[in-house]
Each structure stands twice: as structure tokens, then as C-alpha cells.
Motif scaffolding. Sequence first.
Motif, PDB file in Angstrom:
ATOM      1  N   SER A 122       0.847  -1.202   0.000  1.00  0.00           N
ATOM      2  CA  SER A 122       0.000   0.000   0.000  1.00  0.00           C
ATOM      3  C   SER A 122       0.878   1.246   0.000  1.00  0.00           C
ATOM      4  O   SER A 122       0.572   2.242  -0.658  1.00  0.00           O
ATOM      5  CB  SER A 122      -0.911   0.032   1.232  1.00  0.00           C
ATOM      6  N   CYS A 123       1.982   1.195   0.734  1.00  0.00           N
ATOM      7  CA  CYS A 123       2.914   2.316   0.761  1.00  0.00           C
ATOM      8  C   CYS A 123       3.464   2.561  -0.650  1.00  0.00           C
ATOM      9  O   CYS A 123       3.495   3.695  -1.135  1.00  0.00           O
ATOM     10  CB  CYS A 123       4.041   1.996   1.751  1.00  0.00           C
ATOM     11  N   GLU A 176       0.707   4.026  -3.010  1.00  0.00           N
ATOM     12  CA  GLU A 176       0.409   5.432  -2.723  1.00  0.00           C
ATOM     13  C   GLU A 176       1.571   6.332  -3.167  1.00  0.00           C
ATOM     14  O   GLU A 176       1.350   7.417  -3.717  1.00  0.00           O
ATOM     15  CB  GLU A 176       0.119   5.605  -1.220  1.00  0.00           C
ATOM     16  N   ARG A 183       1.362   6.718  -6.870  1.00  0.00           N
ATOM     17  CA  ARG A 183       0.231   7.597  -7.210  1.00  0.00           C
ATOM     18  C   ARG A 183       0.583   9.060  -6.983  1.00  0.00           C
ATOM     19  O   ARG A 183       0.294   9.919  -7.808  1.00  0.00           O
ATOM     20  CB  ARG A 183      -0.947   7.226  -6.309  1.00  0.00           C
ATOM     21  N   LEU A 184       1.214   9.356  -5.849  1.00  0.00           N
ATOM     22  CA  LEU A 184       1.572  10.735  -5.519  1.00  0.00           C
ATOM     23  C   LEU A 184       2.589  11.280  -6.520  1.00  0.00           C
ATOM     24  O   LEU A 184       2.492  12.426  -6.969  1.00  0.00           O
ATOM     25  CB  LEU A 184       2.152  10.809  -4.099  1.00  0.00           C
ATOM     26  N   GLU A 207      -9.903   3.778   0.273  1.00  0.00           N
ATOM     27  CA  GLU A 207      -9.088   4.995   0.199  1.00  0.00           C
ATOM     28  C   GLU A 207      -8.016   4.862  -0.892  1.00  0.00           C
ATOM     29  O   GLU A 207      -7.743   5.811  -1.616  1.00  0.00           O
ATOM     30  CB  GLU A 207      -8.432   5.244   1.561  1.00  0.00           C
ATOM     31  N   LEU A 208      -7.446   3.675  -1.014  1.00  0.00           N
ATOM     32  CA  LEU A 208      -6.346   3.485  -1.973  1.00  0.00           C
ATOM     33  C   LEU A 208      -6.854   3.308  -3.411  1.00  0.00           C
ATOM     34  O   LEU A 208      -6.179   3.699  -4.358  1.00  0.00           O
ATOM     35  CB  LEU A 208      -5.531   2.253  -1.542  1.00  0.00           C
ATOM     36  N   GLN A 219      -3.457   1.253   5.888  1.00  0.00           N
ATOM     37  CA  GLN A 219      -3.602   2.690   6.165  1.00  0.00           C
ATOM     38  C   GLN A 219      -2.275   3.287   6.627  1.00  0.00           C
ATOM     39  O   GLN A 219      -1.900   4.391   6.215  1.00  0.00           O
ATOM     40  CB  GLN A 219      -4.679   2.899   7.241  1.00  0.00           C
ATOM     41  N   ILE A 249      -0.145   3.839   3.702  1.00  0.00           N
ATOM     42  CA  ILE A 249      -0.568   5.025   2.937  1.00  0.00           C
ATOM     43  C   ILE A 249      -0.014   6.298   3.603  1.00  0.00           C
ATOM     44  O   ILE A 249       0.539   7.183   2.948  1.00  0.00           O
ATOM     45  CB  ILE A 249      -2.121   5.081   2.851  1.00  0.00           C
ATOM     46  N   TYR A 250      -0.138   6.369   4.939  1.00  0.00           N
ATOM     47  CA  TYR A 250       0.378   7.563   5.637  1.00  0.00           C
ATOM     48  C   TYR A 250       1.897   7.660   5.501  1.00  0.00           C
ATOM     49  O   TYR A 250       2.444   8.760   5.339  1.00  0.00           O
ATOM     50  CB  TYR A 250       0.007   7.521   7.127  1.00  0.00           C
ATOM     51  N   ALA A 271       3.665   6.673   3.031  1.00  0.00           N
ATOM     52  CA  ALA A 271       3.950   7.157   1.675  1.00  0.00           C
ATOM     53  C   ALA A 271       3.785   8.674   1.612  1.00  0.00           C
ATOM     54  O   ALA A 271       4.611   9.383   1.025  1.00  0.00           O
ATOM     55  CB  ALA A 271       3.003   6.477   0.682  1.00  0.00           C
ATOM     56  N   ARG A 272       2.730   9.181   2.238  1.00  0.00           N
ATOM     57  CA  ARG A 272       2.489  10.626   2.181  1.00  0.00           C
ATOM     58  C   ARG A 272       3.606  11.385   2.888  1.00  0.00           C
ATOM     59  O   ARG A 272       4.093  12.406   2.384  1.00  0.00           O
ATOM     60  CB  ARG A 272       1.119  10.962   2.800  1.00  0.00           C
TER      61      ARG A 272
END
Length: 553
Positions: A44-45, A48, A51-52, A94-95, A365, A368-369, A371-372
Amino acid sequence: MPTILPKRHQRDIPLDKLILRDPPGAEAIEMDVVIVGAGPAGLSCAIELARLAKQDQEAGGGGSGLNVAVLEKAGSLGEHNLSGAVVNPRAFRELFPDIPLEELPFRQPVEAESVYLLTERRAQRIPTPPTMHNRSYYTASICEIVRWLGERAEGLGINLFAGFPVDGLLVEGNAVRGVRTTPSGLDRAGQPTGDYTEPTDLTARVTVVAEGTRGLLSQAYQQWQRIGSSNPQLFALGVKEVWQTKRPLDRVVHTLGWPLPTDAFGGSFMYPLGPDKIAIGLVVGLDYHQAGLDVHQLLQQMKLHRFFRRYLEGGQLLEWGAKTIPEGGYYSLPERRYGDGILMVGDAAGFVDVPSLKGIHYAMQSGIYAARAAFSALKSGAASASASALAPYDRMVNDSYIASDLYRTRNMRLAFKDGFFVGGAKAGLMTVTGGRFPGGKINVQDDASAPRAITPGRPFTPDNVLTFGKLDAVFKSGNATRDTIPSHLLVGKDISPEVADFYSHVCPAGVYERVGNELRVNPPNCVDCKATDVLGPRWTPREGGSGPKYRLM
Ligand SMILES: Cc1cc2nc3c(=O)[nH]c(=O)nc-3n(C[C@H](O)[C@H](O)[C@H](O)COP(=O)(O)OP(=O)(O)OC[C@H]3O[C@@H](n4cnc5c(N)ncnc54)[C@H](O)[C@@H]3O)c2cc1C
Ligand code: SF4
């Protein structure tokens, strides 16, 4: 009664082999982000991040994209992943906001659920505790989830390297600068054979540790950087089987009570995976009190109960496996999950809610965080992301449902240290008060510090129809590790015959045997569940592709 104190026989974590201060080799591969572990958190990381980076490029952000590598020790994606699983689809939504629910890698929606209290002969249905409600969730195989996420990641340009276990973190000062992989092709004595492949160094501006339960790198990093937690992490061992069945199961089932002794914490699960397959498993906290307790054998015994037998009879065991679960919850979370050049996500950070037996959506999740936070830190162009640039990761986790869910059930698992009935009553009060009872924090010690009464194992003869011994079970995990591999298990000191017996019961895969008064170790059998890393011999990474080859877990 005489006891064993597991900690007394356990080696320290081999910090010098895990925290590597020598500079990266001349051939080191340069990446922006290296992710260790292709589970739901790591993938997931990666997704994301990709994607970013794409969004940023499309918006004219000027970046040239990100070089992201995911390193996985299994020979193929999904082969080392094991879960229940009932999945809360929240993080998937979310993903993948554009992918309809029906196209997500789930087996079926949960349409009904029941909880039972078992005795040796009976199964009494009890009201489903609020923390165990699963309506609007989906049953799934985590192997299938991981393969599906891997395809998405690859489609977005992520470099996936399966068969590359990470052996240690490359560091400079207090900062993590990348990773070194394990060598392969060594003989039993650790000498290179004709198939020898050297370790590879990968440098990274951010290293994301997504190695799952009882992660060795996260343990080493926390110890090296003296990152504490309010309570030590606690673990449970789950042993699981997937069966082809003739009789369909129409609901998600959990049981409490028998065959566990009343001083052990745990329970069973049985989930439908379509009309003709069932996942069945038993999870037991590793702070149990009797040295002779054996989770694999208890699961075998449990399947003979009429309640389970009626589903399994006439069916066929397809796959067997085992894995630990970090179950300390809120108070066992590391006080920080970031540092110079590093982030820790998923089970490696302890994001599991035990009362609901959920970790997959928290893992995703947190990935994902991570990655951000990593993406923002790298956008500044720094050669390596500083701890302060990565600190927003912890803030995102702390402000999210990950922290609030774990906080709500913060003392529930800890209450069961007092045994099943007292713990059950306390957990009920905690549920009613939204986690406020009993106030404050219940303090606990780590699992290896809990003494075990020396009790004999129960005699058990598998029938090879419904019940199986450990060696046949390991065969069903698909494990075909070459038997000339050097041992990856670090046995401690003063191993008495009683301690040897204890290890033989802890390990679900028959790696440890007492032969006469000695301990015999069969490393190739290991399925990387990490139970003895918690209570006995330390686990270290071994040649890529070793271990189980799960397909349906
Ligand atoms: C028996 C059982 C039942 C469960 N039931 C449920 C459930 O019903 N619902 C739910 O939501 N959760 C459940 N969980 C919890 C859930 O499975 C985990 O929380 C989740 O899988 C964590 O994801 P992760 O990506 O952090 O770790 P993992 O899924 O463990 O992935 C970590 C990956 O890292 C790899 N790795 C480890 N070390 C290295 C290394 N040194 N180098 C390279 N790769 C490495 C591993 O091979 C693995 O692929 C269950 C767990 C168990 C054991
Ligand atoms: S030796 Fe391997 S399979 Fe056995 S308990 Fe330890 S990690 Fe699990």
C-alpha cells in the motif's frame, strides 16, 4: 511446581549483524525509497507513493518520478503471508477509490456471524461482543490480496524484488541509509557453494520497514535508538488450515473456551472462502502458563469437536500454516515510528486490534500515511529524509482511526493476563465503558518473562484424515527449503531437556525436537512464524525463497 523462565535461555538480538555501519558497497543500487516486506502495509505504501509521484508530475511538479523498490523474502509474492481473514475494506476504498467493491480481491461479504463458548462436548452460542462485529466486511485470503496488490504496484512502475530477504540496515551516524540483502548459496557450514550469490546493498533516501509481525529490523532499530513503549509488545501464535469441504459454511464463526486451558488467552476462527472452502484456525497468546501447551496440537484436537467436525468430514486439508500476531495494542506501540531515514508500518509497528482480530486495514492505512510523509519529505530534494521531515507520519497515525480504535480497546488484551473468566468479565466492562474501565493502564511484562510450569505435553496420534502431525503439516505449507541451508536460528544457553521439550511444543513446525536429553534443530522446516523468536531461539533471515509457499492463506 518447577518452572522454566524462557528469557533466561534466550540470546540477545544480534544487533551488530542488523545495524551495519560499514559503507554501502561500490555496486550499491541507489533508490529513493526501499520498502522491506511485500505485505499489505509495504505494497500500500508503494502504491500510494507511485500515485503521488504521478499526480505531482501531471500537475507540473517538476519531479522525474520516484525510484521505489519493494524487497520480499518469499520466492513469490504472497507465499509468506498468512491471516484469517475478515477484512474491513476501509483502506482499500481509500487506496482504490475508482475500483468497484466487487473487483477487490475478496472472497465473499460477511452475511452472518456467530460466537460460541465451547466445552469439550458442547458449543453454546453467546451474544457477539460489540468488538467482534463483522457485518459489511469481507472474507479473503491474504495471499490473494497480496498478489493483487503486487499487480497494481507493478502496473504503477514499482520495482518488486521477490526472493530478496533483507539482512540488515545500512546506517551512518543515527541515520538509516538503506539495506543489505542476505547472501544465498551457502552450505550448512556457511561456506559458498557453486550457486553462491553475494549480498546486495540498496541505498535509499527513505527506508520503510514493513516486515510484519516480530520484525527483526524494527526490533533492532528500536533497541539501537532506545525507542521505548509504555508496555512491551505481546504476541499470540495463530495456526491455520484451509480445507476443501463438502458442506458450505454460511457465516463467520469465532469460538472461546475449550480446548484452551482457562489460564490461556485465545480463541478460534472459522471463515467461509466461497461455497467449498473453509479457513479454520486457533490463536493463543504466547504468555500461556503451561510449558506443554502446543497450539498445533490444540488445533488438531479442536477439529475433532462435533461442532467443527461436521464441516470438515469428507473434506480435504489443502494448506497449513502459522504466524504470530502482535497483540499488545495501544500501550505497546513504539513511542515513535520514524527516525532519520526510516519509517515503521503495519505489524512491524504493532498496529493490530486484538479484540476484533484486525490488522490488514491498519497495515494498509499506515502504509498510505508513510507514503504521504515520505513523499513530502523527498520533495524538498534532500539527499536523505530527516527525522523531523518524516515526523508527520506519526501525527497522521495518531490523528487517525488506527490510534483511536486501538485506544478504545487499550486494556482488553491486557486484562486476560488474569485468566479467561476474570479477563472476560473485565473486557465486558471495558466494552460497556468504551475503554474507560478500569482507568489508567494495565502494566504487563513481555511474553518471555512469564514463567512456565513444567507440564507434560498431551499424547496425540494424528489420524491423517482430520488431524495431522507437524511434519505432514509443514509439507502442506509448501515448504521445500533445501536441507543443506545453514541454520538461521540462534539457540541460547543452558538448554535443559525440559527447555528442549518446551521449544518442541512452542514451534508448530517441528523444528525443535528433544532427542534424549539434547535439543535437535531442523532449520529447513521453519515457516517463519516467529513464535520461538518471542520465547526461545532467535529467528534471522535466510536465503531468499526459503520457507513456506502459501497460496490460499
Ligand atoms: C492467524 C491470524 C489471523 C488474522 N486474522 C485477521 C483478520 O481476520 N483480519 C485482519 O484484518 N487481520 C488479521 N490478522 C492480522 C493481519 O494478517 C496482519 O495485521 C497483516 O497481515 C499485517 O500486514 P503487514 O503488511 O504489516 O505484515 P505481513 O502481512 O506479515 O507482511 C510482511 C511481509 O514482509 C516480509 N518480510 C519479513 N521480513 C522480511 C525481511 N527481512 N526481508 C524481506 N521481507 C521480509 C514477509 O515475508 C511478509 O511478506 C491475522 C493474523 C494472523 C496471524
Ligand atoms: S523455528 Fe520457525 S516455525 Fe518454529 S517457531 Fe520458530 S519461527 Fe516458527
